[in-house]
Structure formats: structure tokens, C-alpha cells
Scaffold this active site. Sequence first.
Site, mmCIF file in Angstrom:
data_model
loop_
_atom_site.group_PDB
_atom_site.id
_atom_site.type_symbol
_atom_site.label_atom_id
_atom_site.label_comp_id
_atom_site.label_asym_id
_atom_site.label_seq_id
_atom_site.Cartn_x
_atom_site.Cartn_y
_atom_site.Cartn_z
ATOM 1 N N LEU A 237 0.822 -1.207 0.000
ATOM 2 C CA LEU A 237 0.000 0.000 0.000
ATOM 3 C C LEU A 237 0.856 1.257 0.000
ATOM 4 O O LEU A 237 2.016 1.221 0.420
ATOM 5 C CB LEU A 237 -0.914 -0.044 1.229
ATOM 6 C CG LEU A 237 -1.837 -1.285 1.211
ATOM 7 C CD1 LEU A 237 -2.301 -1.669 2.590
ATOM 8 C CD2 LEU A 237 -3.025 -1.034 0.280
ATOM 9 N N PRO A 238 0.287 2.389 -0.461
ATOM 10 C CA PRO A 238 1.138 3.573 -0.658
ATOM 11 C C PRO A 238 1.571 4.307 0.616
ATOM 12 O O PRO A 238 2.656 4.880 0.621
ATOM 13 C CB PRO A 238 0.298 4.485 -1.557
ATOM 14 C CG PRO A 238 -1.091 3.946 -1.533
ATOM 15 C CD PRO A 238 -1.031 2.515 -1.091
ATOM 16 N N ASN B 109 -2.941 4.204 4.731
ATOM 17 C CA ASN B 109 -3.597 3.109 4.013
ATOM 18 C C ASN B 109 -3.333 1.774 4.693
ATOM 19 O O ASN B 109 -4.220 0.910 4.769
ATOM 20 C CB ASN B 109 -3.098 3.030 2.562
ATOM 21 C CG ASN B 109 -3.367 4.310 1.787
ATOM 22 O OD1 ASN B 109 -2.457 4.908 1.233
ATOM 23 N ND2 ASN B 109 -4.616 4.754 1.775
ATOM 24 N N THR C 73 6.043 0.673 2.054
ATOM 25 C CA THR C 73 7.091 1.434 2.726
ATOM 26 C C THR C 73 6.413 2.452 3.635
ATOM 27 O O THR C 73 5.780 3.397 3.152
ATOM 28 C CB THR C 73 7.989 2.147 1.704
ATOM 29 O OG1 THR C 73 8.642 1.159 0.912
ATOM 30 C CG2 THR C 73 9.031 2.994 2.404
ATOM 31 N N LYS D 203 15.318 0.005 4.703
ATOM 32 C CA LYS D 203 14.937 0.652 3.451
ATOM 33 C C LYS D 203 15.092 2.162 3.550
ATOM 34 O O LYS D 203 15.609 2.817 2.637
ATOM 35 C CB LYS D 203 13.491 0.308 3.096
ATOM 36 C CG LYS D 203 12.949 1.201 1.999
ATOM 37 C CD LYS D 203 12.174 0.548 0.951
ATOM 38 C CE LYS D 203 11.926 1.529 -0.190
ATOM 39 N NZ LYS D 203 10.678 1.334 -0.867
#
Lengths: 305, 305, 305, 305
Positions: free
Chosen positions: B72-73, B77, B103, B178
Site C-alpha cells: 500500500l502507498p 492506508n 514502505t 529501506k
Amino acid sequence: CSRSMASKTPVGFIGLGNMGNPMAKNLMKHGYPLIIYDVFPDACKEFQEAGEQVVSSPADVAEKADRIITMLPTSINAVEAYSGTNGILKKVKKGSLLIDSSTIDPSVSKELAKEVEKMGAVFMDAPVSGGVGAARSGNLTFMVGGVEEEFAAAQELLGCMGSNVVYCGAVGTGQAAKICNNMLLAISMIGTAEAMNLGIRLGLDPKLLAKILNMSSGRCWSSDTYNPVPGVMDGVPSANNYQGGFGTTLMAKDLGLAQDSATSTKSPILLGSLAHQIYRMMCAKGYSKKDFSSVFQFLREEENF
Amino acid sequence: CSRSMASKTPVGFIGLGNMGNPMAKNLMKHGYPLIIYDVFPDACKEFQEAGEQVVSSPADVAEKADRIITMLPTSINAVEAYSGTNGILKKVKKGSLLIDSSTIDPSVSKELAKEVEKMGAVFMDAPVSGGVGAARSGNLTFMVGGVEEEFAAAQELLGCMGSNVVYCGAVGTGQAAKICNNMLLAISMIGTAEAMNLGIRLGLDPKLLAKILNMSSGRCWSSDTYNPVPGVMDGVPSANNYQGGFGTTLMAKDLGLAQDSATSTKSPILLGSLAHQIYRMMCAKGYSKKDFSSVFQFLREEENF
Amino acid sequence: CSRSMASKTPVGFIGLGNMGNPMAKNLMKHGYPLIIYDVFPDACKEFQEAGEQVVSSPADVAEKADRIITMLPTSINAVEAYSGTNGILKKVKKGSLLIDSSTIDPSVSKELAKEVEKMGAVFMDAPVSGGVGAARSGNLTFMVGGVEEEFAAAQELLGCMGSNVVYCGAVGTGQAAKICNNMLLAISMIGTAEAMNLGIRLGLDPKLLAKILNMSSGRCWSSDTYNPVPGVMDGVPSANNYQGGFGTTLMAKDLGLAQDSATSTKSPILLGSLAHQIYRMMCAKGYSKKDFSSVFQFLREEENF
Amino acid sequence: CSRSMASKTPVGFIGLGNMGNPMAKNLMKHGYPLIIYDVFPDACKEFQEAGEQVVSSPADVAEKADRIITMLPTSINAVEAYSGTNGILKKVKKGSLLIDSSTIDPSVSKELAKEVEKMGAVFMDAPVSGGVGAARSGNLTFMVGGVEEEFAAAQELLGCMGSNVVYCGAVGTGQAAKICNNMLLAISMIGTAEAMNLGIRLGLDPKLLAKILNMSSGRCWSSDTYNPVPGVMDGVPSANNYQGGFGTTLMAKDLGLAQDSATSTKSPILLGSLAHQIYRMMCAKGYSKKDFSSVFQFLREEENF
């Protein structure tokens, strides 16, 4: 770079400091007789005892040698050695090859080149990368700016002191290449220190984080070859309390040159400029003699707070 | 990652956007039946036509599958998909494995993990690096955080979508890895752009400068693999007017996460923070859809001035 | 500053540009006969027609006047006017008073002072603040560096062109004061623009926010006298599409001087340095001719994105 | 703000720390009976001894008072006090007026306001400026966000604790105004410290430089009212080894809020963001308990280096 002793004419060497000393010795090893000068007479002793000729001014060097290497700490020292009262230009012979390995402002290199050219001689800028260790082992990288036809002549000498001699373009581009590299180096070192510190605080193991970065798009020389976090790599300054290596003061100096060049060419360097200020702060806060990777330590919270 | 079709239980997949779509297809290729949900019904069509089962909420996915991938963005979300009115947690089965490849903020991952654990299920964060191309070819890198005993189970699925599945530590460390990588990437990309631009203005040829940096201590992924200067490399966004690649908006988003994490852990990120602001400026100035290496263009003087 | 015409000896004026022109006219109004020189002959016409004497080099000015004002755009121009082939120093008379109102590097001012002193004359640096409007109305502020005993003599002339003549200390401190002021000005202007923009995006009315800042600890000249947000104040450049005022190019130039001075004195200027880079970016992006308060516009999201 | 004792209904007060304590006392002085709660029982003792009623949860406060002031250190504490298991919302009466004077994220204020509204009560954010001294003397400034019709009611109470009560707009704008002011304050304080330090190194007398800045366009509250250089002004923290005043930790916290707000509204804050990082560094380097003007000391070169 031939080791044959025959027929080698003497080479002048001005500036026998931490870097100049081992560089000059490598020329000696390759059979070049030296004409030596340093503002501090003590720096010449060793060479005198080894049988090299010590003279009392840059002008005297220029009188006795038609190939001269200069290795000086600042733009001001370089200008003095070339254009000063007893500078090289006072007695330089036509056709001489003058190679300046100092790291200085590229616009100063261009000025010197103009004056040298007026005397019928040739000037090349050839700053080095690699520290005292590389100077000793003859593994420096030289970035050379100047007329391309003279590059082979320069290479003959520089190849005795370095394993990598790169032609960069017109006079001043040797300095430009070095400055750009070191600016990017400073930026990626601080970036590596910030990313490693943030990751550690977020719960990552430093060795594992370094491994992940090094197989990803964050990879850089500062993360994979010279990691600033103690315990991640052996044989780098971070493994030795940031001793040795490339001092914070020297990095601050090179970033000052980058800043000056950026200002005079009106090039925006947002991160480069901030990196400069960070190394300035470090010099003011007791890190001046530590390796520049100690920025990791500078970012960390101090004990007792 | 076995291709045997026998005995494979269905896998839930929530979020079939630019990245989720090709990732889900790779699971299909490896023989996993899918239970699909996306807030935009259109995103599910393709999968329905291919015979996969489309349901009408994350809760329904959780009812029918005990292994679920979410992609999901944003943090919001993800929270909605897990803890919302019809979220996964409403119907999740004990022992389920929930893998979030979004992310998002690592502290949100930790919160979700706690709630999932209360329901007797397992949560792992597994954000990816590599863009749409890597998603299509199954060459993503997954950075995985969570209980180590469950890593093998996660690897079975993730290995179908990526060539590199790295265990990073406790929940949240996948996100942390990340975020740290992308922050260092942003810093070294801007640094490369500044160094290349300064060098060009000082008279260096861009290809030669890139070559020198790449054999020196300034070397980084942004200089040697993804150089931002048009004409230096082929097959990268800078060779194609900065189209494709990793968009400036996405980089600004990841730097926002780095900033939030740094603020909440009180970690100084001087360059990371400035890099964040530079990408913010670029988004405001029309670069939002270009690849993040377009920072080189942003720094350059515009024509006609 | 007496208006009596009697017994006034001629004053030399070198540099009749945007600022020099109205400054020289104010000297005329106070009855000083002028000896004029500018590298662009056109700049002298107006004065010739008004009956002032135009000569063909700085040296010629020095031959005919023992008090000289110089008002030039850069350090290089100033060095040329003083030390060039036909510079002031070629014919300066002993006891002459040379006042440089250019804004240049304080270290250059010190160099010039040394050379002037060798000729038995006196040099003072006296840069101005206040733009073309203040130059016309005789309301400039002069910040003066030099030997204190000569300050009264300088004040006699400078008082005809400015309402505020401040003695700052030894040679170079006039420049230093100006540079420090303008660096702080740039920082607080960008800060004001950032704070106003953030507040507006958070839902505050710009006029109300300005009022709150101005009665609180965020108050500064940029917020209360020269607010960069259109609609907040009348009679400032932000009310007139950022026309007039103090151009972005000039601010970038002064910040370059601050940067150089900081580098040579090893003073950390973290915000000052970033402010410098921001104005550099603005010059590259089409803001060079706008007032420096247009940084507010630079920060804002562009239409259509 | 009437001192009449008659007919005053009790006011709830939650959070009796360094700021809450003197604020509550000022309400007492004006004749308001208090209903008191603090997570640390010791903080309530003094009030109990003075005859005020101490209860054991925010919910109990809400049961006994329909006007409540909250003064808490972080967003998390505020959320707990309102929405926690024993939070205000558990027992709040319809029509109650809840005023939060904590400095927190404006988006959290908006969330709280929504929840309060659902219960039929009114929420206003009213953060303060001015430190413990102003809290004691009743001279705080309150920046108030919320429905305008309720402002008069809030003013009745806030006017007992502050001399300045400013209506800023919708809920959250009180926080926004405070955050924007403090961000600009941090920027101009660091800018002042940089400019003063640079000027001193260039040979200017600090008092004279401050005087020049204060009559020029560099003038700001940090230079003319709270100068960070020891010896320039009396009665400010720089005159007292940076003790007292507004602590570096608190400034870092407020800049963290500014950063979060800027990230979530996608507003570029280049200097604000760097100022945040500088105060983060200072907290890491032993300056956390000093006044925020100690950034001057942080920039200076340390003795012995």
C-alpha cells in the site's frame, strides 16, 4: 617509469612535508638525482645526508633543474614558491616542466600557468589522491591538468610516485577533478554516518546494515571500503579510534576550495556547502586531527548526557 | 520457491497498484491461488479475469487466506487495511502470516505488529527496493523485519517475487533498512549531481569526470550505475529525459519517513534533512514525475537567464 | 555637511553606476566640484554636461583630487582602480584620503589599505546599506573602517550622501559589518518566507500571522518592515511583483563575500552558507532580477503542478 | 478577568508541571476553585494543601468541571489525557469547554477537536509563549485556535494567566502560529549567532556590531532583545552562562513539530529543517539544559584546539 640510472637529469623538488618527503624518496629510488628546497631547513636534512643537493630558494632549484615538482600546503605557499621574491620564475629556464602537486584553487593554478608560459616554460597541475601511505608505497593517483602534448613528459616522473596518472584536460582541471571528488567523498561520508547512526537507533545491527547498503543503491566508497562505524570493518580508521587516514582539517581545507570554486563559477552546491560547514564545526570541536570518518562520532550522542 | 502446483493454499494480496500488480502476478506464476482486494475495483479486474478470487474487503481476504501480502502507498492506508472497520484484524485467523511490503513509518509497523500479535497471528514488515521493472522480472530485494523463526515461511512467498530476501531483525527493521538506504541514496545522488555540475563548470568533460570519480573515493551507485548527467551513461533515466525510474515524489515520501524516524529517535541527519527539503522543492517546481536523478537538471542554470 | 560653496576643493569620484551616480550628485548639491572617471564613458556624460571635469583614468583623478570616493561592483574592479596600470596609486598625492564605498572582500580592503599607506595616503572602507532610493535621497548608511583619526574627514563627505555614518573600527571592519548584516538579513528573510508559507498551509491568515510574529520573538525586519508575502504590507516589493528593491543577484554576491570571509577565518556559518546556496539556486532559476524577498515565491508550489 | 469570588464555578486543571503549576495558581488568585489532576501525585500536593480538590483521573476532572485546561508535555500525553482509558472524553459533559495549552502537533489538536465535538463539547488549542517567568507573573501570550464564538469564554480564563490572548482561527491554528513563530525564532537566533561570531573573527567589537545590526535590516528579536553573545546585553541568558531561559531541548521539540507539520503539508523549510538538526546536535553534545541562545557557544572554537 624506468629504473635505469643512466643519463637521468636532476629533478627539482620543493616542499618536503608529510607527502613531499615520501614522494621525493620514490623519485630517488627510480634513480633521479634531486635538487631540494623547503622553507624549513630541517625537512631537507635527510635528503642532504642521502647525498642529494639542497639549495636555498625555489629560484636556485629552477637554476639547476629543468623539471620541478612542487608539493605545498596552500595556494599562498604555491604563489610564493613560483612568483615570490626568490621564486621559481626568477630563474626558470625556457622549456622547463613545472608540475605542481599541491591541492590549491584551480583559478590560482591557471594564474600560475599564465606566468610560467610567459617565461617560455610549461606548467601542469597534478594534485594527488591517496594519503601518506599511498605516497610511501608509490600508489598515489595524480590528476593532471595542462597541455596534452606535455602529458607524457609529466607521466614519466609522476609514474614513479603513483600507480595512476590521469589526464584531465586544460590547466586547472586536475585541481577541479580532485576538488569534485573530495566534495562528493565528504558528502557521502557524512551521509553514510547519518544513515548508519539512524539505522542503529532504529534497531539495526551495524554490520548487517552496512551489508544491506553495500548491495543496494546506497552503496558508496564510504560505506563499502571505509565504513565510519567502529566494528564494521577492519583496517580502517574507525577501527582504530579514527587515528591515521585523512584528517578532518584537510577535508575542511578541500571543501573550502570547493566552496570558493563554486562561488566563483556560481554553481549551487547545497550539500557540498553544508558538508563544508559540518567539517568546520568538527575542527572547532576537537576533531581536527582525527580521520574525517569521525563525523560518525561527532553525530552520536555523547556519553554522560 | 517451488513451482509445483500441488497442495498450494491460497495467498491473500491487498493493494494491486503499480508495484502490487506485477508482484501478485509472480505469485500466480509460481502456482499460488490468490484472494484479491483493492480499494479501486478496476485494479482487480485483470486478476478476476485470470480466475483469481476477488473479495470486497481486507477482512474477507483474512477470512479466506492465512497468508496475506499487503502493498500500500502510505502509513494511513496500511493502518486502514489492518485496523479499519473492515480490516484484516476483524477476521484474521490464529497463526496467520501477514507480510506488509508497503514502505511506511517503522513505528507504525511496530504498532501493527502488536495488534496482530494480540490476535495470535504473525506480522512481518518487508518493504522492497527495485522499481516496477524489478517487480515484473521478480528481481526485487525484500528487507524483512519480524520474528526470526517465521522468516523461512515469509521467504517461501517473497522468493517468488524477489531475488534477494534479507532478514534485518525485529519488526520495523525492514522499514528501517529501506529508509536508511534511500536516505543515503538521495544524499549521494544530490552530491553526485553537485559534483558533476561543479566539475563541468570548471571545465571538465562529464564522461571523464564520471570515470575519475568512479575509480576514486567519490565512487557511489549514483555515479557509477545511475549517473544523473545526460550523455554519461546509456540505459538510465538521465539518458531519456529523466523519464521512468524512481520518481521525485516517491523519494520525497521516503525522505519524509526518514525525517520522521530521525525526529522520533532524536538522531541528527543534517544532510538527510536538507536532501528531503531539496526533493520537496523539486516537487513544488515541476519535477514530481521525473526520476529523482533529475536533481542535476534542477541545479543547472536555466536557459534564457 | 556644509552647503557653503566657498573654499571647497574638488573631490574625485570613480564609478558612476546605479549607486555612484546619485551619490556623486549629492556631493555636487553640497557644492563639491567633482573629478569624474568611469570605465564606461557614457556614465560620465551627464556629469560633463553639468560642468564637472571628466578624466581618462583613476590615476588622473588622483592627480587632480586629494579626496576620492570609489564605488565599484566587485573586488576585481576595486583592485584595478587602485593598483592597476593606470590606477590611483600611480599618481596619488601624499596625505590623500581614499574612501572605497564598494562592497568587497574585507581582506581585499586590507590589502588596498596597505598599499595606499605605503604611498603616504589614507584608505578607508565605507560600504553602504540602503539601495538606489536611499542613494538618491541622501539617506544611505555608511559603515566605515579605518584609522579613527581620519573618521571626521571621511564623515564630512559621506554625510552629504548618507544620513547615518557609523565608525566600525580598523580597516576592513566597514565591510565586515555590512557582510554580517546582509548575511543575517538573508537568513531572516528566508526564515520569514518559510514560516509564512508553512503557516498559510496550516490554515493561518497571512496578515494575522505576520501580526503575531511581529509581537512575538520571531519578529525581524523581514517580517515587520519588508514582509515577503503579497498582500501583507503596502509599499514593499512583495506588493509589486517583487520589482525594485534589492536584487537577488546582489544578495547572492554579498553572501558569496560572507562565505569567502567565513572560509578564510574558519568561522562556521551553517545557515549563512545554506542561504547563499538558496540565492544561487534562485539566480539559476529566473529570479535574478527580482527583489530578494521573492524567495517566498520560490518556495511556493507552482501553479499547474 | 474578574477577581470577584462570587458565583465562580470550578475549573479543571490537568498537568501541574513547571508551567501548569504557576498557571493554575493564577486561576486560584482570580477566585476560581480548581479540580486538579496530574499523573505525578506529588505535583498535586501543594494544591491539595491550599484547599483545592484533587481527583484521580482526567475522567474525574471532566465529571466535576465543565471548563478544563490541559497543560501537557507531548502529543502522546495529550491524547492519553483526552482519549485514554480514564480520559476526559469518558465523562465529559455536553457543552463543556476544553482548552489545551500544550504545544503539540496541530494535526493532533484537530483529531482531539473532532472527538470532543462528537461528545457535544468544545475544544480549543491555546499554546503559550513566554516561559516560567511569564507564567508566574501572568504575562503569557496565548495563541488560540477554535470556533470563534467560543473565544470570549476561553478568554475569560486565559486572561487570568496571560496578558495577551490572540485569536488565530480554526482549531489547530493556535499551534500553527506558535510553531511558525518558534521556527523563525530558531532561525534568526542561529543566524544572529553566526553573524556575531563571523563579525568578531573579522575584527568587530561585539557591542558595536550588535548596535549596527539593530539599526539595520539584520535587526531581529534575537539581536536586539536576547542577544546570544556574552557581554552585549544584561539580564539575558547569555549574560548568565546560558542558564534559565528557553532550553535547547524545548526548542528541539518545537522544531520537531515544525518539521512534522512541514512534512505532512509538503512545505519546504530549508533553513527551518537545518535549524532543527543544529538543535538536535546541540542536545547530543551537552547543551540540552542550556538556553537556546547557547548556539553562539556551540559555534565557537573550543579552548585548547
